[in-house]
Design a protein around this motif. Structure first.
Motif, short mmCIF file in Angstrom:
data_model
loop_
_atom_site.label_atom_id
_atom_site.label_comp_id
_atom_site.label_asym_id
_atom_site.label_seq_id
_atom_site.Cartn_x
_atom_site.Cartn_y
_atom_site.Cartn_z
N TYR A 125 0.81 -1.21 0.00
CA TYR A 125 0.00 0.00 0.00
C TYR A 125 0.85 1.27 0.00
CZ TYR A 125 -3.15 3.67 1.46
OH TYR A 125 -3.85 4.85 1.52
N GLN A 126 1.86 1.31 0.84
CA GLN A 126 2.68 2.53 0.93
C GLN A 126 3.39 2.81 -0.40
OE1 GLN A 126 5.14 1.98 4.40
NE2 GLN A 126 3.61 2.93 5.73
N ASP A 127 3.89 1.76 -1.04
CA ASP A 127 4.55 1.95 -2.34
C ASP A 127 3.56 2.41 -3.39
OD1 ASP A 127 7.04 1.24 -1.34
OD2 ASP A 127 6.82 -0.87 -1.88
N LEU A 128 2.36 1.82 -3.40
CA LEU A 128 1.34 2.24 -4.37
C LEU A 128 0.93 3.69 -4.13
CD1 LEU A 128 -0.90 -0.96 -4.39
CD2 LEU A 128 0.49 -0.11 -6.30
N ALA A 129 0.78 4.06 -2.87
CA ALA A 129 0.41 5.44 -2.55
C ALA A 129 1.51 6.41 -2.98
CB ALA A 129 0.14 5.57 -1.05
N ARG A 130 2.76 6.02 -2.76
CA ARG A 130 3.89 6.88 -3.16
C ARG A 130 3.93 7.02 -4.67
NH1 ARG A 130 9.71 5.57 -3.24
NH2 ARG A 130 9.00 3.47 -2.79
N ALA A 131 3.73 5.90 -5.38
CA ALA A 131 3.73 5.95 -6.85
C ALA A 131 2.61 6.85 -7.36
CB ALA A 131 3.59 4.54 -7.43
N ASN A 132 1.43 6.74 -6.75
CA ASN A 132 0.32 7.57 -7.19
C ASN A 132 0.56 9.04 -6.87
OD1 ASN A 132 -2.18 7.68 -8.54
ND2 ASN A 132 -3.22 7.93 -6.59
N LEU A 133 1.21 9.31 -5.76
CA LEU A 133 1.56 10.69 -5.43
C LEU A 133 2.53 11.27 -6.45
CD1 LEU A 133 1.29 13.04 -3.44
CD2 LEU A 133 3.19 12.06 -2.15
N PHE A 134 3.55 10.49 -6.84
CA PHE A 134 4.47 10.94 -7.88
C PHE A 134 3.70 11.21 -9.18
CE2 PHE A 134 8.12 8.56 -5.68
CZ PHE A 134 8.71 9.73 -5.22
N ARG A 135 2.78 10.33 -9.51
CA ARG A 135 1.98 10.49 -10.73
C ARG A 135 1.18 11.78 -10.68
NH1 ARG A 135 -3.53 8.37 -11.11
NH2 ARG A 135 -4.28 9.17 -13.06
N MET A 136 0.53 12.03 -9.55
CA MET A 136 -0.30 13.23 -9.42
C MET A 136 0.54 14.50 -9.46
SD MET A 136 -3.00 11.75 -6.61
CE MET A 136 -3.71 13.31 -6.25
N ARG A 137 1.78 14.42 -9.05
CA ARG A 137 2.68 15.57 -9.09
C ARG A 137 3.32 15.74 -10.47
NH1 ARG A 137 5.77 15.01 -3.25
NH2 ARG A 137 4.03 15.76 -2.01
N GLY A 138 3.06 14.80 -11.37
CA GLY A 138 3.60 14.90 -12.72
C GLY A 138 4.96 14.27 -12.91
N ASP A 139 5.44 13.53 -11.92
CA ASP A 139 6.74 12.86 -12.01
C ASP A 139 6.51 11.42 -12.45
OD1 ASP A 139 9.32 11.97 -11.82
OD2 ASP A 139 9.63 12.64 -9.74
N SER A 140 6.23 11.25 -13.74
CA SER A 140 5.90 9.91 -14.25
C SER A 140 7.08 8.95 -14.17
CB SER A 140 5.37 9.99 -15.68
OG SER A 140 6.32 10.56 -16.53
N LYS A 141 8.29 9.45 -14.27
CA LYS A 141 9.47 8.59 -14.18
C LYS A 141 9.56 7.95 -12.80
CE LYS A 141 13.84 7.25 -15.17
NZ LYS A 141 13.91 5.94 -14.57
N ALA A 142 9.43 8.76 -11.75
CA ALA A 142 9.50 8.22 -10.39
C ALA A 142 8.33 7.28 -10.11
CB ALA A 142 9.51 9.36 -9.37
N ALA A 143 7.14 7.64 -10.58
CA ALA A 143 5.96 6.78 -10.38
C ALA A 143 6.15 5.44 -11.08
CB ALA A 143 4.71 7.48 -10.91
N THR A 144 6.67 5.48 -12.29
CA THR A 144 6.93 4.24 -13.04
C THR A 144 7.97 3.40 -12.33
OG1 THR A 144 6.37 5.32 -15.13
CG2 THR A 144 7.72 3.33 -15.26
N ASP A 145 9.02 4.02 -11.85
CA ASP A 145 10.07 3.27 -11.14
C ASP A 145 9.52 2.56 -9.91
OD1 ASP A 145 11.90 4.07 -13.04
OD2 ASP A 145 12.78 5.65 -11.81
N VAL A 146 8.66 3.23 -9.15
CA VAL A 146 8.09 2.62 -7.95
C VAL A 146 7.21 1.43 -8.34
CG1 VAL A 146 6.55 2.97 -5.98
CG2 VAL A 146 8.23 4.72 -6.56
N CYS A 147 6.37 1.62 -9.35
CA CYS A 147 5.48 0.52 -9.79
C CYS A 147 6.28 -0.66 -10.32
CB CYS A 147 4.52 1.01 -10.86
SG CYS A 147 3.22 2.07 -10.21
N LEU A 148 7.31 -0.39 -11.09
CA LEU A 148 8.13 -1.49 -11.60
C LEU A 148 8.86 -2.21 -10.47
CD1 LEU A 148 9.55 0.08 -14.89
CD2 LEU A 148 7.74 -1.63 -14.66
N GLY A 149 9.23 -1.45 -9.44
CA GLY A 149 9.83 -2.07 -8.26
C GLY A 149 8.85 -3.02 -7.57
N ILE A 150 7.60 -2.61 -7.49
CA ILE A 150 6.57 -3.49 -6.92
C ILE A 150 6.44 -4.76 -7.75
CG2 ILE A 150 4.08 -3.73 -6.48
CD1 ILE A 150 4.05 -0.68 -5.89
#
Length: 164
Positions: free
Chosen positions: A35-60
């Motif tokens: 959950y925490q990783d998904l929330a962090r990835a979604n927060l990056f996405r909402m802030r427009g940082d698609s690279k960081a969001a993608t990296d977190v999701c791929l890590g999951i």
């Protein structure tokens, strides 16, 4: 243990369904666990940082390849960045894991519709169909103003020529 998605029988300690790959109740890699990783990835996405969001999701997904939410979130990230073909792939992967997900079905349909509209616009452009017709509003306004001006002028000229 029976899979709630495809009703396949699985071993008692199985984390994921052997038939459809969906996480079983309280399975390793379930949304509760990441959950925490998904929330962090979604927060990056909402802030427009698609690279960081993608990296977190791929890590999951490296740790838990059958997590449908991470696949769906990657679809959202791809759709937001305009990579619609990749978004379709991610949504389809999420639906492979949870076939009855109405949210992912709606997202997939929406992205496919966007692709269809873009292809239609590109085809129209290639064959020379203009995107918009000519703006005739200003011409109509000019004609109306001209008719009113001529009518008003004719009225006053006629009035002044009439004997009193």
């Amino acid at each position: 243990m029976v899979c709630p998605h495809c009703f396949q029988s699985n071993d008692a300690g199985a984390a994921f369904c052997r038939e459809c790959g969906a996480p079983l109740k309280d399975a390793e890699g379930s949304d509760q666990e990441v959950y925490q990783d998904l929330a962090r990835a979604n927060l990056f996405r909402m802030r427009g940082d698609s690279k960081a969001a993608t990296d977190v999701c791929l890590g999951i997904l490296k740790r838990f390849p059958h997590n449908p939410t991470a696949h769906s979130l990657l679809g959202d990230i791809s759709a937001d960045s305009g990579d619609l073909a990749q978004a379709v792939t991610w949504y389809e992967m999420a639906l492979d894991l949870v076939p009855d997900s109405t949210v992912d079905k709606q997202k997939l349909d929406s992205v496919r519709q966007r692709i269809s509209l873009m292809e239609s616009a590109e085809t129209a452009k290639q064959i020379g169909i203009p995107e918009k017709g000519p703006a005739i509003g200003p011409y109509i306004a000019l004609v109306v103003v001209t008719v009113l001006a001529v009518g008003t002028g004719a009225f006053f000229i006629g009035k002044s020529l009439r004997p009193t």
